[in-house]
Design a protein around this motif. Structure first.
Motif, PDB file in Angstrom:
ATOM      1  N   PHE A 146       0.826  -1.071   0.077  1.00  0.00           N
ATOM      2  CA  PHE A 146      -0.033  -0.075   0.151  1.00  0.00           C
ATOM      3  C   PHE A 146       0.667   1.171  -0.091  1.00  0.00           C
ATOM      4  CE2 PHE A 146      -2.136   3.457   2.416  1.00  0.00           C
ATOM      5  CZ  PHE A 146      -3.177   3.640   1.533  1.00  0.00           C
ATOM      6  N   LYS A 147       1.770   1.432   0.746  1.00  0.00           N
ATOM      7  CA  LYS A 147       2.781   2.528   1.081  1.00  0.00           C
ATOM      8  C   LYS A 147       3.433   2.508  -0.260  1.00  0.00           C
ATOM      9  CE  LYS A 147       3.600   2.398   6.116  1.00  0.00           C
ATOM     10  NZ  LYS A 147       4.796   2.069   7.114  1.00  0.00           N
ATOM     11  N   ALA A 148       3.835   1.404  -0.988  1.00  0.00           N
ATOM     12  CA  ALA A 148       4.834   1.641  -2.218  1.00  0.00           C
ATOM     13  C   ALA A 148       3.775   1.987  -3.249  1.00  0.00           C
ATOM     14  CB  ALA A 148       5.287   0.179  -2.576  1.00  0.00           C
ATOM     15  N   MET A 149       2.588   1.608  -3.453  1.00  0.00           N
ATOM     16  CA  MET A 149       1.731   2.217  -4.515  1.00  0.00           C
ATOM     17  C   MET A 149       1.541   3.621  -4.338  1.00  0.00           C
ATOM     18  SD  MET A 149       1.496  -0.083  -6.658  1.00  0.00           S
ATOM     19  CE  MET A 149       2.934  -0.306  -6.413  1.00  0.00           C
ATOM     20  N   ALA A 150       1.139   4.097  -2.977  1.00  0.00           N
ATOM     21  CA  ALA A 150       1.052   5.411  -2.643  1.00  0.00           C
ATOM     22  C   ALA A 150       2.330   6.313  -3.080  1.00  0.00           C
ATOM     23  CB  ALA A 150       0.932   5.883  -1.210  1.00  0.00           C
ATOM     24  N   ALA A 153       9.627   2.584  -6.022  1.00  0.00           N
ATOM     25  CA  ALA A 153       8.959   2.775  -4.812  1.00  0.00           C
ATOM     26  C   ALA A 153       8.980   1.642  -3.900  1.00  0.00           C
ATOM     27  CB  ALA A 153       7.367   3.096  -5.022  1.00  0.00           C
ATOM     28  N   ARG A 154       9.090   0.412  -4.365  1.00  0.00           N
ATOM     29  CA  ARG A 154       9.292  -0.710  -3.556  1.00  0.00           C
ATOM     30  C   ARG A 154      10.596  -0.794  -2.989  1.00  0.00           C
ATOM     31  NH1 ARG A 154       6.000  -3.320  -7.926  1.00  0.00           N
ATOM     32  NH2 ARG A 154       4.108  -3.720  -7.456  1.00  0.00           N
ATOM     33  N   ASP A 155      11.624  -0.530  -3.889  1.00  0.00           N
ATOM     34  CA  ASP A 155      12.881  -0.443  -3.320  1.00  0.00           C
ATOM     35  C   ASP A 155      13.057   0.573  -2.404  1.00  0.00           C
ATOM     36  OD1 ASP A 155      13.747  -2.493  -4.998  1.00  0.00           O
ATOM     37  OD2 ASP A 155      14.494  -1.185  -6.739  1.00  0.00           O
ATOM     38  N   GLN A 156      12.320   1.734  -2.397  1.00  0.00           N
ATOM     39  CA  GLN A 156      12.555   2.755  -1.508  1.00  0.00           C
ATOM     40  C   GLN A 156      11.853   2.432  -0.120  1.00  0.00           C
ATOM     41  OE1 GLN A 156      10.793   6.346  -3.238  1.00  0.00           O
ATOM     42  NE2 GLN A 156      12.838   6.801  -4.381  1.00  0.00           N
ATOM     43  N   ILE A 157      10.787   1.895  -0.262  1.00  0.00           N
ATOM     44  CA  ILE A 157       9.798   1.369   1.138  1.00  0.00           C
ATOM     45  C   ILE A 157      10.835   0.073   1.880  1.00  0.00           C
ATOM     46  CG2 ILE A 157       7.826   0.190   1.851  1.00  0.00           C
ATOM     47  CD1 ILE A 157       7.401   3.183   1.191  1.00  0.00           C
ATOM     48  N   ARG A 158      11.324  -0.860   0.980  1.00  0.00           N
ATOM     49  CA  ARG A 158      11.988  -1.835   1.557  1.00  0.00           C
ATOM     50  C   ARG A 158      13.240  -1.284   2.466  1.00  0.00           C
ATOM     51  NH1 ARG A 158      12.006  -4.614  -3.370  1.00  0.00           N
ATOM     52  NH2 ARG A 158      10.158  -5.452  -3.629  1.00  0.00           N
ATOM     53  N   ALA A 159      13.936  -0.285   1.666  1.00  0.00           N
ATOM     54  CA  ALA A 159      15.113   0.582   2.203  1.00  0.00           C
ATOM     55  C   ALA A 159      14.712   1.566   3.290  1.00  0.00           C
ATOM     56  CB  ALA A 159      15.698   1.378   1.208  1.00  0.00           C
ATOM     57  N   GLY A 160      13.427   1.497   3.815  1.00  0.00           N
ATOM     58  CA  GLY A 160      13.100   2.475   4.903  1.00  0.00           C
ATOM     59  C   GLY A 160      12.997   3.992   4.494  1.00  0.00           C
ATOM     60  N   GLU A 161      13.197   4.216   3.405  1.00  0.00           N
ATOM     61  CA  GLU A 161      13.157   5.733   2.983  1.00  0.00           C
ATOM     62  C   GLU A 161      11.708   6.455   2.826  1.00  0.00           C
ATOM     63  OE1 GLU A 161      15.194   6.139  -0.880  1.00  0.00           O
ATOM     64  OE2 GLU A 161      16.633   4.751  -0.474  1.00  0.00           O
TER      65      GLU A 161
END
Length: 107
Positions: free
Chosen positions: A23-27, A99-107
């Motif tokens: 959800f966060k990645a899609m946003a 976006a998925r990479d950023q969310i996984r990296a905690g950005e």
């Protein structure tokens, strides 16, 4: 509790976390897409931020990505730009990965 119950709770927790991250990645993807579209349309930095927020809100109209696609495609058309469906969808896919990479990296 049995080992089975513990495992079940673990799977449920992981599923919930995965759903939250998606959800966060899609946003995030929608915001990045809005910023990309705003740049193509020549919007000012303040207007670009507002536009990106509008793209994020557009995703809540109905399930799936079509509402976001329609908003961006319609806004391109309204601003006189010719951007192909393929280019928009390709950018959506590319930014989803970012976006998925950023969310996984905690950005």
């Amino acid at each position: 509790m049995t080992t089975f119950d513990d495992r079940e709770k673990g799977f449920e927790s992981k599923f919930a976390l995965d759903q939250e991250q998606e959800f966060k990645a899609m946003a995030r993807r929608n915001k990045l897409l809005g910023l990309w579209a705003a740049e193509k349309m020549g919007l000012s930095p303040d207007s670009a931020e507002d536009y990106a927020k509008a793209v994020v809100r557009a995703d809540f109209e109905q399930p799936g990505d079509e509402d976001v696609f329609r908003k961006v495609a319609g806004d391109f058309k309204g601003s006189g730009l010719t951007v192909s469906e393929g280019e928009i969808r390709s950018k959506m896919d590319e930014l989803a990965s970012v976006a998925r990479d950023q969310i996984r990296a905690g950005e």
